[in-house]
Design a protein around this motif. Structure first.
Motif, PDB file in Angstrom:
ATOM      1  N   LEU A  21       0.746  -1.329   0.147  1.00 27.54           N
ATOM      2  CA  LEU A  21      -0.092  -0.005   0.030  1.00 27.54           C
ATOM      3  C   LEU A  21       0.760   1.264   0.001  1.00 27.54           C
ATOM      4  O   LEU A  21       1.829   1.362   0.611  1.00 27.54           O
ATOM      5  CB  LEU A  21      -0.773   0.064   1.370  1.00 27.54           C
ATOM      6  N   PRO A  22       0.280   2.191  -0.789  1.00 27.80           N
ATOM      7  CA  PRO A  22       1.037   3.679  -0.357  1.00 27.80           C
ATOM      8  C   PRO A  22       1.112   4.091   1.036  1.00 27.80           C
ATOM      9  O   PRO A  22       0.253   3.863   1.870  1.00 27.80           O
ATOM     10  CB  PRO A  22      -0.051   4.457  -1.185  1.00 27.80           C
ATOM     11  N   LYS A  23       2.181   4.634   1.326  1.00 30.17           N
ATOM     12  CA  LYS A  23       2.371   4.971   2.769  1.00 30.17           C
ATOM     13  C   LYS A  23       2.217   6.654   3.104  1.00 30.17           C
ATOM     14  O   LYS A  23       2.384   7.320   2.013  1.00 30.17           O
ATOM     15  CB  LYS A  23       3.908   4.563   3.296  1.00 30.17           C
ATOM     16  N   PRO A  24       2.027   7.062   4.417  1.00 30.11           N
ATOM     17  CA  PRO A  24       1.521   6.428   5.466  1.00 30.11           C
ATOM     18  C   PRO A  24       0.423   5.779   5.527  1.00 30.11           C
ATOM     19  O   PRO A  24      -0.463   5.990   4.622  1.00 30.11           O
ATOM     20  CB  PRO A  24       1.888   7.446   6.436  1.00 30.11           C
ATOM     21  N   VAL A  25       0.333   4.570   6.148  1.00 32.13           N
ATOM     22  CA  VAL A  25      -0.822   3.558   6.399  1.00 32.13           C
ATOM     23  C   VAL A  25      -1.599   4.082   7.574  1.00 32.13           C
ATOM     24  O   VAL A  25      -1.100   4.088   8.713  1.00 32.13           O
ATOM     25  CB  VAL A  25      -0.526   2.181   6.229  1.00 32.13           C
ATOM     26  N   VAL A  26      -2.984   4.148   7.692  1.00 31.07           N
ATOM     27  CA  VAL A  26      -3.740   4.483   8.671  1.00 31.07           C
ATOM     28  C   VAL A  26      -4.571   3.436   9.127  1.00 31.07           C
ATOM     29  O   VAL A  26      -5.053   2.510   7.806  1.00 31.07           O
ATOM     30  CB  VAL A  26      -4.702   5.760   8.446  1.00 31.07           C
ATOM     31  N   LEU A  27      -4.703   2.964  10.173  1.00 31.07           N
ATOM     32  CA  LEU A  27      -5.355   1.810  10.524  1.00 31.07           C
ATOM     33  C   LEU A  27      -6.698   2.212  11.294  1.00 31.07           C
ATOM     34  O   LEU A  27      -6.448   3.127  12.319  1.00 31.07           O
ATOM     35  CB  LEU A  27      -4.798   0.469  11.068  1.00 31.07           C
ATOM     36  N   THR A  28      -7.967   1.620  11.228  1.00 28.72           N
ATOM     37  CA  THR A  28      -8.971   1.846  12.303  1.00 28.72           C
ATOM     38  C   THR A  28      -9.582   0.528  12.126  1.00 28.72           C
ATOM     39  O   THR A  28      -9.397  -0.416  11.768  1.00 28.72           O
ATOM     40  CB  THR A  28     -10.029   2.924  11.857  1.00 28.72           C
ATOM     41  N   ASN A  29     -10.513   0.314  13.472  1.00 31.42           N
ATOM     42  CA  ASN A  29     -11.327  -0.736  13.752  1.00 31.42           C
ATOM     43  C   ASN A  29     -12.574  -0.574  14.262  1.00 31.42           C
ATOM     44  O   ASN A  29     -12.806   0.711  14.700  1.00 31.42           O
ATOM     45  CB  ASN A  29     -10.480  -1.739  14.647  1.00 31.42           C
ATOM     46  N   GLY A  30     -13.598  -1.528  14.082  1.00 33.09           N
ATOM     47  CA  GLY A  30     -15.014  -1.415  14.555  1.00 33.09           C
ATOM     48  C   GLY A  30     -15.986  -2.044  14.015  1.00 33.09           C
ATOM     49  O   GLY A  30     -15.675  -3.216  13.411  1.00 33.09           O
ATOM     50  N   VAL A  31     -17.302  -2.106  14.443  1.00 36.74           N
ATOM     51  CA  VAL A  31     -18.304  -3.017  14.051  1.00 36.74           C
ATOM     52  C   VAL A  31     -18.853  -2.497  12.882  1.00 36.74           C
ATOM     53  O   VAL A  31     -19.201  -3.588  11.926  1.00 36.74           O
ATOM     54  CB  VAL A  31     -19.364  -3.029  15.084  1.00 36.74           C
ATOM     55  N   PHE A  32     -19.381  -1.326  12.484  1.00 32.20           N
ATOM     56  CA  PHE A  32     -20.143  -0.854  11.391  1.00 32.20           C
ATOM     57  C   PHE A  32     -21.040  -1.783  10.831  1.00 32.20           C
ATOM     58  O   PHE A  32     -21.006  -2.141   9.670  1.00 32.20           O
ATOM     59  CB  PHE A  32     -18.650  -0.833  10.283  1.00 32.20           C
ATOM     60  N   ASP A  33     -21.964  -1.741  11.822  1.00 30.53           N
ATOM     61  CA  ASP A  33     -23.181  -2.588  11.421  1.00 30.53           C
ATOM     62  C   ASP A  33     -24.077  -2.178  10.275  1.00 30.53           C
ATOM     63  O   ASP A  33     -24.388  -2.857   9.369  1.00 30.53           O
ATOM     64  CB  ASP A  33     -23.805  -2.786  12.877  1.00 30.53           C
ATOM     65  N   GLN A 106      -0.798  -5.170  15.908  1.00 29.51           N
ATOM     66  CA  GLN A 106       0.780  -5.653  16.096  1.00 29.51           C
ATOM     67  C   GLN A 106       1.299  -6.362  14.985  1.00 29.51           C
ATOM     68  O   GLN A 106       2.471  -6.275  14.511  1.00 29.51           O
ATOM     69  CB  GLN A 106       0.829  -6.563  17.289  1.00 29.51           C
ATOM     70  N   GLU A 107       0.338  -6.912  14.182  1.00 32.27           N
ATOM     71  CA  GLU A 107       0.566  -7.567  12.720  1.00 32.27           C
ATOM     72  C   GLU A 107       0.851  -6.526  11.572  1.00 32.27           C
ATOM     73  O   GLU A 107       1.582  -6.617  10.861  1.00 32.27           O
ATOM     74  CB  GLU A 107      -0.402  -8.540  12.419  1.00 32.27           C
ATOM     75  N   ALA A 108      -0.041  -5.454  11.739  1.00 34.58           N
ATOM     76  CA  ALA A 108      -0.049  -4.673  10.615  1.00 34.58           C
ATOM     77  C   ALA A 108       0.769  -3.171  11.072  1.00 34.58           C
ATOM     78  O   ALA A 108       1.480  -2.994   9.920  1.00 34.58           O
ATOM     79  CB  ALA A 108      -1.442  -4.010  10.499  1.00 34.58           C
ATOM     80  N   ARG A 109       1.210  -3.156  11.941  1.00 32.70           N
ATOM     81  CA  ARG A 109       1.986  -1.814  12.544  1.00 32.70           C
ATOM     82  C   ARG A 109       1.929  -0.544  11.485  1.00 32.70           C
ATOM     83  O   ARG A 109       2.791  -0.191  10.826  1.00 32.70           O
ATOM     84  CB  ARG A 109       3.516  -2.267  12.356  1.00 32.70           C
ATOM     85  N   PRO A 110       0.457  -0.093  11.564  1.00 36.06           N
ATOM     86  CA  PRO A 110       0.388   1.039  10.802  1.00 36.06           C
ATOM     87  C   PRO A 110       1.082   2.297  11.379  1.00 36.06           C
ATOM     88  O   PRO A 110       1.585   2.293  12.493  1.00 36.06           O
ATOM     89  CB  PRO A 110      -1.220   1.186  11.120  1.00 36.06           C
ATOM     90  N   ASP A 111       1.272   3.400  10.514  1.00 37.37           N
ATOM     91  CA  ASP A 111       2.121   4.453  10.717  1.00 37.37           C
ATOM     92  C   ASP A 111       0.957   5.318  11.661  1.00 37.37           C
ATOM     93  O   ASP A 111       1.402   5.903  12.653  1.00 37.37           O
ATOM     94  CB  ASP A 111       2.311   5.202   9.484  1.00 37.37           C
ATOM     95  N   ILE A 112      -0.180   5.345  11.590  1.00 40.39           N
ATOM     96  CA  ILE A 112      -1.289   6.177  12.179  1.00 40.39           C
ATOM     97  C   ILE A 112      -2.459   5.046  12.687  1.00 40.39           C
ATOM     98  O   ILE A 112      -2.791   4.131  11.703  1.00 40.39           O
ATOM     99  CB  ILE A 112      -1.871   7.066  11.306  1.00 40.39           C
ATOM    100  N   TYR A 113      -2.841   5.202  13.769  1.00 37.48           N
ATOM    101  CA  TYR A 113      -4.094   4.457  14.065  1.00 37.48           C
ATOM    102  C   TYR A 113      -5.109   5.667  14.560  1.00 37.48           C
ATOM    103  O   TYR A 113      -4.944   6.673  15.196  1.00 37.48           O
ATOM    104  CB  TYR A 113      -3.655   3.758  15.552  1.00 37.48           C
ATOM    105  N   ALA A 114      -6.304   5.286  13.895  1.00 38.04           N
ATOM    106  CA  ALA A 114      -7.284   6.281  14.123  1.00 38.04           C
ATOM    107  C   ALA A 114      -8.637   5.592  14.621  1.00 38.04           C
ATOM    108  O   ALA A 114      -8.759   4.314  14.511  1.00 38.04           O
ATOM    109  CB  ALA A 114      -7.752   6.890  12.932  1.00 38.04           C
ATOM    110  N   LYS A 115      -9.288   6.325  15.410  1.00 39.65           N
ATOM    111  CA  LYS A 115     -10.675   5.789  15.886  1.00 39.65           C
ATOM    112  C   LYS A 115     -11.466   7.155  16.290  1.00 39.65           C
ATOM    113  O   LYS A 115     -11.068   8.370  16.408  1.00 39.65           O
ATOM    114  CB  LYS A 115     -10.086   5.116  17.492  1.00 39.65           C
ATOM    115  N   GLY A 116     -12.900   6.944  16.411  1.00 41.59           N
ATOM    116  CA  GLY A 116     -13.610   8.092  16.730  1.00 41.59           C
ATOM    117  C   GLY A 116     -13.538   8.871  17.983  1.00 41.59           C
ATOM    118  O   GLY A 116     -12.920   7.993  18.702  1.00 41.59           O
TER     119      GLY A 116
END
Ligand SMILES: Nc1ncnc2c1ncn2[C@@H]1O[C@H](COP(=O)(O)OP(=O)(O)OP(=O)(O)O)[C@@H](O)[C@H]1O
Ligand SMILES: O=P(O)(O)O[C@@H]1O[C@H]([C@H](O)CO)[C@@H](O)[C@H](O)[C@@H]1O
Length: 159
Positions: A21-33, A106-116
């Motif tokens: 992927l193009p860098k920097p990589v952002v990662l977020t997580n959630g349910v998104f129902d 830990q597996e992805a080691r994103p440059d940035i972690y984002a959350k609401g």
């Protein structure tokens, strides 16, 4: 297969897919129902923090353990992942079955972690981990007062 489904990724291939992927990589997580305007605005803002956005999505079993209600999630994991993958802001979608997304981080080691903005970065395992290895953890302010739970309540009112 629709082109956007190529953004669906397995846990085993996540590190390699992220390397591409193009860098920097952002990662977020959630349910998104049930996806709503708050979600799509938040995801677009998360993507703008970097060059790529990875979304880790709770499995149906892990949603059950979050205690949002016996009837949740309303949409299955496969459907929630496909809807997210179809968004322009999203680069990759992966599932996780743990109670938090710490292992994914830990597996992805994103440059940035984002959350609401409903989360305090220094108080959640994913945020602490990214800060510990020198990445950035960003809480994005709520731009719209929306939630899946409110939508479900509204639908039930007229049921
Ligand atoms: N209105 C909103 N504005 C900005 N971000 C949001 C909003 N709603 C949820 N988020 C963020 O989107 C991610 C996924 O949220 P989630 O699926 O819990 O949404 P929700 O609508 O609050 O769901 P629920 O009502 O089921 O708890 C989280 O990181 C959360 O902080
Ligand atoms: O959609 P939600 O309920 O905001 O997603 C949860 O976020 C939690 C957060 O990352 C704090 O650890 C996570 O633990 C949980 O598994 C859901 O993804």
């Amino acid at each position: 297969m629709a082109t956007f489904e190529q953004k669906l990724c397995t846990r085993a291939t996540l590190p390699q897919r992220i390397a591409d992927l193009p860098k920097p990589v952002v990662l977020t997580n959630g349910v998104f129902d049930i996806l709503h305007r708050g979600h799509v605005t938040y995801l677009a803002q998360a993507r703008e923090l970097g060059a790529s956005l990875v979304v880790a999505v709770n499995t149906d079993a892990s949603v059950k353990r979050l205690g949002k209600g016996d009837d949740r999630p309303l949409n299955t994991l496969a459907d929630r992942m496909a809807v997210l993958a179809a968004l322009e802001s999203v680069s990759l979608v992966v599932e996780f079955d743990e109670d938090t997304a710490l292992e994914v981080v830990q597996e992805a080691r994103p440059d940035i972690y984002a959350k609401g903005g409903d989360y305090v970065m220094s108080a959640i395992p994913e945020g602490k981990e990214v800060i510990a290895y020198g990445g950035k953890a960003v809480a994005i302010d709520f731009a719209h007062d929306r939630s899946t739970t409110k939508l479900v309540a509204k639908i039930r009112q007229f049921g």
